[in-house]
Design a protein around this motif. Sequence first.
Motif, PDB file in Angstrom:
ATOM      1  N   UNK A 169      36.356  49.815  55.973  1.00 61.34           N
ATOM      2  CA  UNK A 169      36.314  48.502  56.599  1.00 61.34           C
ATOM      3  C   UNK A 169      36.873  48.567  58.020  1.00 61.34           C
ATOM      4  N   UNK A 170      36.885  47.422  58.689  1.00 64.67           N
ATOM      5  CA  UNK A 170      37.373  47.346  60.069  1.00 64.67           C
ATOM      6  C   UNK A 170      38.893  47.463  60.151  1.00 64.67           C
ATOM      7  N   UNK A 171      39.571  47.304  59.011  1.00 65.21           N
ATOM      8  CA  UNK A 171      41.028  47.412  59.007  1.00 65.21           C
ATOM      9  C   UNK A 171      41.426  48.870  58.824  1.00 65.21           C
ATOM     10  N   UNK A 172      42.424  49.290  59.552  1.00 61.50           N
ATOM     11  CA  UNK A 172      42.834  50.698  59.531  1.00 61.50           C
ATOM     12  C   UNK A 172      43.307  51.139  58.148  1.00 61.50           C
ATOM     13  N   UNK A 173      43.872  50.209  57.384  1.00 62.50           N
ATOM     14  CA  UNK A 173      44.381  50.547  56.056  1.00 62.50           C
ATOM     15  C   UNK A 173      43.350  50.308  54.956  1.00 62.50           C
ATOM     16  N   UNK A 174      42.132  49.934  55.338  1.00 57.82           N
ATOM     17  CA  UNK A 174      41.128  49.634  54.334  1.00 57.82           C
ATOM     18  C   UNK A 174      41.179  48.170  53.924  1.00 57.82           C
ATOM     19  N   UNK A 175      40.191  47.753  53.170  1.00 64.23           N
ATOM     20  CA  UNK A 175      40.087  46.344  52.810  1.00 64.23           C
ATOM     21  C   UNK A 175      39.643  46.206  51.356  1.00 64.23           C
ATOM     22  N   UNK A 176      40.160  45.172  50.699  1.00 66.20           N
ATOM     23  CA  UNK A 176      39.773  44.867  49.330  1.00 66.20           C
ATOM     24  C   UNK A 176      38.695  43.781  49.353  1.00 66.20           C
ATOM     25  N   UNK A 177      37.504  44.091  48.839  1.00 69.52           N
ATOM     26  CA  UNK A 177      36.399  43.147  48.804  1.00 69.52           C
ATOM     27  C   UNK A 177      36.463  42.343  47.511  1.00 69.52           C
ATOM     28  N   UNK A 178      36.404  41.015  47.625  1.00 63.59           N
ATOM     29  CA  UNK A 178      36.448  40.162  46.443  1.00 63.59           C
ATOM     30  C   UNK A 178      35.066  40.070  45.804  1.00 63.59           C
ATOM     31  N   UNK A 179      35.043  40.243  44.487  1.00 65.44           N
ATOM     32  CA  UNK A 179      33.790  40.229  43.736  1.00 65.44           C
ATOM     33  C   UNK A 179      33.867  39.188  42.628  1.00 65.44           C
ATOM     34  N   UNK A 180      32.870  38.292  42.574  1.00 63.87           N
ATOM     35  CA  UNK A 180      32.743  37.355  41.469  1.00 63.87           C
ATOM     36  C   UNK A 180      33.855  36.319  41.413  1.00 63.87           C
ATOM     37  N   UNK A 181      33.767  35.485  40.380  1.00 67.71           N
ATOM     38  CA  UNK A 181      34.780  34.469  40.120  1.00 67.71           C
ATOM     39  C   UNK A 181      34.912  34.320  38.603  1.00 67.71           C
ATOM     40  N   UNK A 215      28.063  45.025  48.013  1.00 72.44           N
ATOM     41  CA  UNK A 215      29.078  44.393  47.171  1.00 72.44           C
ATOM     42  C   UNK A 215      28.611  43.051  46.603  1.00 72.44           C
ATOM     43  N   UNK A 216      27.310  42.948  46.308  1.00 73.00           N
ATOM     44  CA  UNK A 216      26.760  41.764  45.673  1.00 73.00           C
ATOM     45  C   UNK A 216      26.590  42.009  44.173  1.00 73.00           C
ATOM     46  N   UNK A 217      26.923  40.988  43.377  1.00 70.14           N
ATOM     47  CA  UNK A 217      26.828  41.089  41.924  1.00 70.14           C
ATOM     48  C   UNK A 217      25.381  40.943  41.476  1.00 70.14           C
ATOM     49  N   UNK A 218      24.960  41.815  40.539  1.00 71.41           N
ATOM     50  CA  UNK A 218      23.589  41.778  40.042  1.00 71.41           C
ATOM     51  C   UNK A 218      23.573  41.967  38.521  1.00 71.41           C
ATOM     52  N   UNK A 219      22.561  41.380  37.884  1.00 71.86           N
ATOM     53  CA  UNK A 219      22.319  41.609  36.460  1.00 71.86           C
ATOM     54  C   UNK A 219      23.481  41.278  35.564  1.00 71.86           C
ATOM     55  N   UNK A 220      24.008  40.071  35.668  1.00 75.57           N
ATOM     56  CA  UNK A 220      25.183  39.681  34.875  1.00 75.57           C
ATOM     57  C   UNK A 220      24.796  39.470  33.404  1.00 75.57           C
ATOM     58  N   UNK A 221      25.596  40.040  32.516  1.00 77.74           N
ATOM     59  CA  UNK A 221      25.449  39.817  31.080  1.00 77.74           C
ATOM     60  C   UNK A 221      26.834  39.495  30.530  1.00 77.74           C
ATOM     61  N   UNK A 222      26.895  38.563  29.583  1.00 75.76           N
ATOM     62  CA  UNK A 222      28.185  38.099  29.063  1.00 75.76           C
ATOM     63  C   UNK A 222      28.233  38.236  27.548  1.00 75.76           C
ATOM     64  N   UNK A 223      29.309  38.838  27.047  1.00 78.50           N
ATOM     65  CA  UNK A 223      29.609  38.902  25.620  1.00 78.50           C
ATOM     66  C   UNK A 223      30.670  37.837  25.333  1.00 78.50           C
ATOM     67  N   UNK A 224      30.387  36.953  24.379  1.00 85.19           N
ATOM     68  CA  UNK A 224      31.295  35.838  24.097  1.00 85.19           C
ATOM     69  C   UNK A 224      31.940  35.965  22.717  1.00 85.19           C
ATOM     70  N   UNK A 225      32.728  34.948  22.376  1.00 88.09           N
ATOM     71  CA  UNK A 225      33.342  34.804  21.055  1.00 88.09           C
ATOM     72  C   UNK A 225      34.346  35.915  20.731  1.00 88.09           C
ATOM     73  N   UNK A 226      35.091  36.366  21.731  1.00 91.88           N
ATOM     74  CA  UNK A 226      36.162  37.325  21.501  1.00 91.88           C
ATOM     75  C   UNK A 226      37.495  36.583  21.443  1.00 91.88           C
ATOM     76  N   UNK A 227      38.471  37.163  20.764  1.00 93.74           N
ATOM     77  CA  UNK A 227      39.780  36.518  20.580  1.00 93.74           C
ATOM     78  C   UNK A 227      40.825  37.142  21.500  1.00 93.74           C
ATOM     79  N   UNK A 228      40.964  36.596  22.673  1.00 95.73           N
ATOM     80  CA  UNK A 228      41.951  37.105  23.616  1.00 95.73           C
ATOM     81  C   UNK A 228      41.698  38.522  24.055  1.00 95.73           C
TER      82      UNK A 228
END
Length: 367
Positions: A169-181, A215-228
Amino acid sequence: MDYSLETTRRKENLLRAVRNLQVKSESTLQKASPLLSSHQGMGMVKECHIQQLAEKTKVICHDLENIKNLLYFRQNNLVLQIPNPNGSRYGQISRIHCSLDGTAYVTSENGPWVHLLNRSGQAFQSLQCVDWGREKEHFLPEDVTVTRSGMVAVSDMLNGVIRIFNPHSKFSQGDWIKIGKFDSPRGIGVDSMGRILVADYTQGKVHIFAVDHAFKVQGVHVISDLCGPRYVSSVPDGGFVVSEECGDVKYFGGSHRLICSISNKYGYQFGNPAGVCTDPEGNIIVADEQQRQVVLFPVSGSPVCLVSEGLRRPTGVSCSSFGHLLVADAGENCVKVFKYKVKPYSNPESPRIASENSNLSPRERLR
């Protein structure tokens, strides 16, 4: 009796027992094959005899698998203890991930850092967890993994995002890219296809998706009904395992279909399963925070306790390709390295999926 003599005697008894089984089964097979192929009937052999033999054979095969596992795996063989690179400044050590080259990635409970350790346990690089937005803000990595392209990825539970470290990245120490929400991303992993796995704790879900070069999210799949769901790890054959705070570990196949509950399949009762990983052979390894032990669930056979003593609060676990098991012990604020195999080896064709699918119908295997 001298220990070496006692060991020799036990080895001889074991080899003799296995050899007797081999010789007897080969002899019976040689005599039975021509009779069964040249005669129309079954003689005096009844269905009950066949069922009894099948049940006894099943038990003997299971016992042989257990013997093989007990010969191959080692217990409580501590070879190295690595103190938390953060010391005690940022709380206890929390999570650990080991890459194929043996580099270990370590995080602490309240530390805005990801430390990279070599195979000797020495920290050779530290990534500061800083968001270079409008204001410089630190964030806390909950879990850590490495993407297929070699970039470090962490789950940021407080801010509800995944972050991938971009050293260019443009920062000398590197950069953390945020993905998803996400609601509460706790565990993070990468499956055999390079897709990112995220355990969303409060939502009871595992999110599976790919990230492109932008760094774009693609092909999202979700597994549900898990307990914590707490932490997640890939399985060599394409699936993944996820630990649940309510006391179980679930194993999903490459098609995202639930293969089994580990507690039900092995008849095992967890306390509080935390860190989970798999080795190249497809064995599932779980760190039980409450019971203070690490247990291996083999492809075939009964569970094997790899670490039964010396742990105060194991929260993370990871396997190296060099035959070592790395355990993050938050209770003693260190990483403990165990030799859990007689010698390291790698079998890229893990038999776990084939073993699990053997009980499925042809239609189910194609799902």
